[in-house]
Design a protein around this motif. Structure first.
Motif, PDB file in Angstrom:
ATOM      1  N   SER A 140       5.739 -14.925  -0.104  1.00  0.00           N
ATOM      2  CA  SER A 140       4.822 -15.829   0.506  1.00  0.00           C
ATOM      3  C   SER A 140       5.323 -15.998   1.802  1.00  0.00           C
ATOM      4  O   SER A 140       4.547 -16.541   2.808  1.00  0.00           O
ATOM      5  CB  SER A 140       4.844 -17.171  -0.317  1.00  0.00           C
ATOM      6  N   PHE A 141       6.348 -15.493   2.187  1.00  0.00           N
ATOM      7  CA  PHE A 141       6.916 -15.546   3.503  1.00  0.00           C
ATOM      8  C   PHE A 141       6.201 -14.887   4.508  1.00  0.00           C
ATOM      9  O   PHE A 141       6.312 -14.649   5.557  1.00  0.00           O
ATOM     10  CB  PHE A 141       8.493 -15.419   3.331  1.00  0.00           C
ATOM     11  N   LEU A 142       5.658 -13.573   3.933  1.00  0.00           N
ATOM     12  CA  LEU A 142       4.673 -12.611   4.474  1.00  0.00           C
ATOM     13  C   LEU A 142       3.680 -13.141   5.084  1.00  0.00           C
ATOM     14  O   LEU A 142       2.975 -13.995   4.579  1.00  0.00           O
ATOM     15  CB  LEU A 142       4.588 -11.266   3.603  1.00  0.00           C
ATOM     16  N   GLU A 143       3.237 -12.554   6.187  1.00  0.00           N
ATOM     17  CA  GLU A 143       1.767 -12.888   6.731  1.00  0.00           C
ATOM     18  C   GLU A 143       0.777 -12.046   5.831  1.00  0.00           C
ATOM     19  O   GLU A 143       1.132 -11.087   5.047  1.00  0.00           O
ATOM     20  CB  GLU A 143       1.716 -12.403   8.050  1.00  0.00           C
ATOM     21  N   ILE A 144      -0.594 -12.840   5.854  1.00  0.00           N
ATOM     22  CA  ILE A 144      -1.693 -12.319   4.823  1.00  0.00           C
ATOM     23  C   ILE A 144      -1.613 -10.514   5.135  1.00  0.00           C
ATOM     24  O   ILE A 144      -1.925  -9.850   4.088  1.00  0.00           O
ATOM     25  CB  ILE A 144      -2.825 -13.108   5.146  1.00  0.00           C
ATOM     26  N   PHE A 145      -1.692 -10.427   6.437  1.00  0.00           N
ATOM     27  CA  PHE A 145      -2.115  -8.919   6.632  1.00  0.00           C
ATOM     28  C   PHE A 145      -0.875  -7.939   6.227  1.00  0.00           C
ATOM     29  O   PHE A 145      -1.149  -6.891   5.618  1.00  0.00           O
ATOM     30  CB  PHE A 145      -2.299  -8.707   8.037  1.00  0.00           C
ATOM     31  N   GLU A 146       0.191  -8.460   6.092  1.00  0.00           N
ATOM     32  CA  GLU A 146       1.542  -7.730   5.528  1.00  0.00           C
ATOM     33  C   GLU A 146       1.249  -7.359   4.151  1.00  0.00           C
ATOM     34  O   GLU A 146       1.505  -6.381   3.534  1.00  0.00           O
ATOM     35  CB  GLU A 146       2.649  -8.361   6.001  1.00  0.00           C
ATOM     36  N   ILE A 147       1.081  -8.525   3.368  1.00  0.00           N
ATOM     37  CA  ILE A 147       0.860  -8.345   1.990  1.00  0.00           C
ATOM     38  C   ILE A 147      -0.439  -7.457   1.800  1.00  0.00           C
ATOM     39  O   ILE A 147      -0.369  -6.449   0.746  1.00  0.00           O
ATOM     40  CB  ILE A 147       0.511  -9.606   1.514  1.00  0.00           C
ATOM     41  N   ASN A 148      -1.413  -7.621   2.396  1.00  0.00           N
ATOM     42  CA  ASN A 148      -2.836  -6.701   2.226  1.00  0.00           C
ATOM     43  C   ASN A 148      -2.270  -5.204   2.332  1.00  0.00           C
ATOM     44  O   ASN A 148      -2.837  -4.333   1.867  1.00  0.00           O
ATOM     45  CB  ASN A 148      -3.997  -7.051   3.160  1.00  0.00           C
ATOM     46  N   LYS A 149      -1.576  -5.016   3.697  1.00  0.00           N
ATOM     47  CA  LYS A 149      -1.278  -3.627   3.964  1.00  0.00           C
ATOM     48  C   LYS A 149      -0.510  -2.917   2.781  1.00  0.00           C
ATOM     49  O   LYS A 149      -0.351  -1.828   2.543  1.00  0.00           O
ATOM     50  CB  LYS A 149      -0.104  -3.866   5.226  1.00  0.00           C
ATOM     51  N   LEU A 150       0.504  -3.704   2.024  1.00  0.00           N
ATOM     52  CA  LEU A 150       1.181  -3.072   0.904  1.00  0.00           C
ATOM     53  C   LEU A 150       0.153  -3.070  -0.155  1.00  0.00           C
ATOM     54  O   LEU A 150       0.384  -1.731  -1.030  1.00  0.00           O
ATOM     55  CB  LEU A 150       2.412  -4.089   0.413  1.00  0.00           C
ATOM     56  N   ILE A 151      -0.674  -3.643  -0.545  1.00  0.00           N
ATOM     57  CA  ILE A 151      -1.889  -3.514  -1.714  1.00  0.00           C
ATOM     58  C   ILE A 151      -2.667  -2.408  -1.284  1.00  0.00           C
ATOM     59  O   ILE A 151      -2.798  -1.503  -2.128  1.00  0.00           O
ATOM     60  CB  ILE A 151      -2.386  -4.760  -1.615  1.00  0.00           C
ATOM     61  N   VAL A 152      -2.919  -2.211  -0.008  1.00  0.00           N
ATOM     62  CA  VAL A 152      -3.845  -1.069   0.387  1.00  0.00           C
ATOM     63  C   VAL A 152      -3.332   0.181   0.013  1.00  0.00           C
ATOM     64  O   VAL A 152      -3.766   1.177  -0.524  1.00  0.00           O
ATOM     65  CB  VAL A 152      -4.396  -1.360   1.795  1.00  0.00           C
ATOM     66  N   SER A 153      -1.715   0.254   0.168  1.00  0.00           N
ATOM     67  CA  SER A 153      -1.067   1.406   0.072  1.00  0.00           C
ATOM     68  C   SER A 153      -0.941   1.784  -1.317  1.00  0.00           C
ATOM     69  O   SER A 153      -0.957   3.115  -1.813  1.00  0.00           O
ATOM     70  CB  SER A 153       0.298   1.333   0.529  1.00  0.00           C
ATOM     71  N   VAL A 154      -0.829   0.701  -2.186  1.00  0.00           N
ATOM     72  CA  VAL A 154      -0.787   0.873  -3.612  1.00  0.00           C
ATOM     73  C   VAL A 154      -2.011   1.600  -4.268  1.00  0.00           C
ATOM     74  O   VAL A 154      -2.079   2.482  -4.713  1.00  0.00           O
ATOM     75  CB  VAL A 154      -0.189  -0.425  -4.331  1.00  0.00           C
ATOM     76  N   PHE A 155      -3.003   1.026  -3.735  1.00  0.00           N
ATOM     77  CA  PHE A 155      -4.340   1.224  -4.003  1.00  0.00           C
ATOM     78  C   PHE A 155      -4.504   2.788  -3.652  1.00  0.00           C
ATOM     79  O   PHE A 155      -5.359   3.501  -4.242  1.00  0.00           O
ATOM     80  CB  PHE A 155      -5.555   0.282  -3.887  1.00  0.00           C
ATOM     81  N   LYS A 156      -4.246   3.125  -2.552  1.00  0.00           N
ATOM     82  CA  LYS A 156      -4.551   4.313  -1.977  1.00  0.00           C
ATOM     83  C   LYS A 156      -3.784   5.533  -2.582  1.00  0.00           C
ATOM     84  O   LYS A 156      -4.276   6.505  -2.864  1.00  0.00           O
ATOM     85  CB  LYS A 156      -4.224   4.373  -0.523  1.00  0.00           C
ATOM     86  N   ASN A 157      -2.491   5.077  -2.986  1.00  0.00           N
ATOM     87  CA  ASN A 157      -1.550   6.181  -3.552  1.00  0.00           C
ATOM     88  C   ASN A 157      -1.583   6.378  -5.039  1.00  0.00           C
ATOM     89  O   ASN A 157      -1.172   7.230  -5.574  1.00  0.00           O
ATOM     90  CB  ASN A 157      -0.323   6.109  -2.987  1.00  0.00           C
ATOM     91  N   PHE A 158      -2.027   5.256  -6.001  1.00  0.00           N
ATOM     92  CA  PHE A 158      -1.698   5.114  -7.319  1.00  0.00           C
ATOM     93  C   PHE A 158      -3.257   5.020  -7.995  1.00  0.00           C
ATOM     94  O   PHE A 158      -4.044   4.560  -7.247  1.00  0.00           O
ATOM     95  CB  PHE A 158      -0.814   4.033  -7.836  1.00  0.00           C
ATOM     96  N   LYS A 159      -3.470   5.564  -9.336  1.00  0.00           N
ATOM     97  CA  LYS A 159      -4.291   5.036 -10.045  1.00  0.00           C
ATOM     98  C   LYS A 159      -4.432   3.659 -10.684  1.00  0.00           C
ATOM     99  O   LYS A 159      -3.511   3.624 -11.306  1.00  0.00           O
ATOM    100  CB  LYS A 159      -4.525   6.196 -11.085  1.00  0.00           C
ATOM    101  N   ILE A 160      -5.327   2.949 -10.182  1.00  0.00           N
ATOM    102  CA  ILE A 160      -5.092   1.518 -10.397  1.00  0.00           C
ATOM    103  C   ILE A 160      -6.475   1.135 -11.663  1.00  0.00           C
ATOM    104  O   ILE A 160      -7.426   1.704 -11.512  1.00  0.00           O
ATOM    105  CB  ILE A 160      -5.661   0.759  -9.331  1.00  0.00           C
ATOM    106  N   SER A 161      -6.014   0.496 -12.828  1.00  0.00           N
ATOM    107  CA  SER A 161      -6.986  -0.071 -13.711  1.00  0.00           C
ATOM    108  C   SER A 161      -8.032  -0.682 -13.149  1.00  0.00           C
ATOM    109  O   SER A 161      -7.838  -1.332 -11.857  1.00  0.00           O
ATOM    110  CB  SER A 161      -6.194  -0.813 -14.831  1.00  0.00           C
TER     111      SER A 161
END
Length: 375
Positions: free
Chosen positions: A62-83
Motif C-alpha cells: 500500500s506504500f505504492l501509488e495507485i498507478f504503480e499498482i495498476n502498472k504491475l496488474i496490467v503487466s500480469v494480465f498482458k503476459n499471463f492467462k488469467i481466470s
C-alpha cells in the motif's frame, strides 16, 4: 491453476519483529518496478497455466501509488492467462489507506484487502514499532467496508506483557467489525531483528508458551462461536471467504514469485529471488541469473505435505500418501502418528488425519516428529 505473488520491498519504517526483505529508502523504486515488469515478461514465456490469484505482499504494497499498482496488474494480465474471476489481494497498512485511496483502489482490479492491524492496543503497537495507531485502524476499516466486501485483518497474539483480558479486548473489537476474514499469528522472535536484540538484552521478555496457547484457545473458541471457520492454523474466515491465495499455498499448489526476495514453487522445484534491490535490478537489466533454485526430493515433498497438511482443515489423506508417495511413506506416517492420536493431539477420521485444538497449536512441532530423514 497458478498464483502470482508480487513482493513489494518497501516500508515506511522497520517493525521490530519483522525479518522479511524490505527497504525504507525509495530511491530505486521506479527501477525495481520496471525490473519486476521485465521479470513478469520473462516468467510468462511459454507458461500456459491459468492464473487465479494475484497477491501483493511485502514489505508494504500500500506504500505504492495507485498507478504503480495498476502498472504491475496490467503487466500480469498482458503476459499471463488469467481466470474469469481472479482473487487479487493487496496487503496494506491502516495509515496508508485514506478514503480517497480506498475509493481509487476500488476502481482497480484489486478485490481483496489484507490490512495489517496487528493490535488495537497502543502498547502493543509501540512494542512492534508500527507506524499506525488503533484509531487509524478503526477509521481505515470503516472506510474500506464502503468500497470492499472481501477484507481481512492481521492480528498478533502472545505479545509481551499481554494477558487474556487484553487479547479478549482485541478479539471483541475485531469481531464487532463484522469482517469476513481474520488472520492471527503468534509473535515469534526472529533472528537479527530488533525484537531479537531486545530479548537478548532482557529489555523485553517473551510470553511463556502456555500463556500464548491460552490466547490461541480463547481466539479459536470465540471466532468459531461467531461463525468463523479455522481453515488453517492462523486463518479464520466466514463461509465463502477462504483466501484462495492462502489456501493454494497450504495445499502446495503452484505459484510464481515476482520481485526481490520473492519465492516460487512449480510442484517439484522451489526458487527464490535475490534479497537485494540493487542486485535484483542489475541482474534483470543484464539478463543475468537473479534467483536460486532447488529440486525437492520425494522425501522433501513428503515432509512439506505433512507440515502444510496438519495446519489445515483438510488434514493428511492416507490414500494420498499411498498413491503419491507409496506404501512405505503411508506406513511410516501411521506408525509415527499413533502416539499423537493416543495423546489427543491428532484424530483419525476415516482416511483423514487432522489435529485437535490441542494439537493445532503444536502442529509444526508434531509435523517435525513425523518427518522422514531417510526411508
Amino acid at each position: 491453476m497458478t498464483g502470482i505473488y508480487i513482493h513489494i520491498p518497501y516500508c515506511k519504517q522497520a517493525c521490530h519483529y519483522c525479518n522479511f526483505h524490505f527497504s525504507t529508502s525509495l530511491k530505486n523504486k521506479e527501477s525495481v518496478i520496471e525490473s519486476m515488469i521485465k521479470e513478469i515478461q520473462v516468467k510468462s514465456n511459454g507458461y500456459d497455466d491459468l492464473v487465479d490469484t494475484i497477491y501483493f505482499g511485502g514489505g508494504t504494497p500500500s506504500f505504492l501509488e495507485i498507478f504503480e499498482i495498476n502498472k504491475l496488474i496490467v503487466s500480469v494480465f498482458k503476459n499471463f492467462k488469467i481466470s474469469l474471476n481472479p482473487e487479487i489481494t493487496l496487503e496494506a497498512n491502516p495509515d496508508d489507506l485514506n478514503d480517497y485511496k480506498l475509493k481509487e483502489l476500488s476502481k482497480s482490479k484489486i478485490n481483496r484487502l489484507s490490512i495489517g492491524v496487528q493490535s488495537f492496543k497502543e502498547k502493543d503497537l509501540k512494542i512492534m514499532n508500527r507506524s499506525h495507531s488503533s484509531k487509524d485502524s478503526n477509521q481505515c476499516i470503516e472506510s474500506a467496508k464502503k468500497y470492499f466486501d472481501n477484507i481481512s485483518i492481521d492480528l498478533i497474539y502472545g505479545m509481551p506483557g499481554s494477558d487474556l483480558k487484553s487479547w479478549n479486548y482485541n478479539l471483541n473489537l475485531a469481531i464487532s467489525l463484522n469482517l469476513n476474514h481474520i488472520s492471527a499469528y503468534a509473535l515469534t522472535v526472529e533472528p537479527n531483528t530488533a525484537l531479537d536484540r531486545f530479548v537478548k538484552k532482557d529489555i523485553i521478555k517473551p510470553l511463556e508458551e502456555d500463556l500464548v496457547f491460552e490466547q490461541y484457545e480463547l481466539m479459536y473458541e470465540k471466532l468459531l462461536d461467531n461463525e468463523y471457520i479455522n481453515y488453517e492454523l492462523s486463518s479464520f474466515a466466514k463461509e465463502g471467504y477462504f483466501s484462495k491465495n492462502n489456501t493454494a499455498y497450504w495445499l502446495r499448489k503452484k505459484y510464481i514469485g515476482i520481485g526481490p526476495a520473492a519465492h516460487s514453487f512449480d510442484g517439484i522445484n522451489r526458487s527464490w529471488n535475490v534479497s537485494n534491490n540493487n542486485l535484483y535490478i542489475k541482474a534483470i537489466k543484464n539478463n543475468k541469473m537473479f534467483f536460486e533454485k532447488e529440486k525437492l526430493s520425494i522425501v522433501d515433498q513428503y515432509n512439506e505435505y505433512i507440515m502444510t497438511g496438519l495446519r489445515t482443515i483438510w488434514g493428511i489423506s492416507l490414500k494420498y500418501l499411498k498413491d503419491y508417495f507409496g506404501i512405505k511413506y503411508r506406513n511410516h506416517f501411521i506408525n509415527k502418528s499413533q502416539k499423537f492420536i493416543v495423546s489427543n493431539h491428532l484424530i483419525l477420521n476415516d482416511d483423514i488425519v487432522k489435529t485437535t485444538i490441542k494439537g493445532k497449536f503444536l502442529s509444526d512441532g508434531i509435523a517435525s516428529e513425523l518427518f522422514l530423514i531417510n526411508l
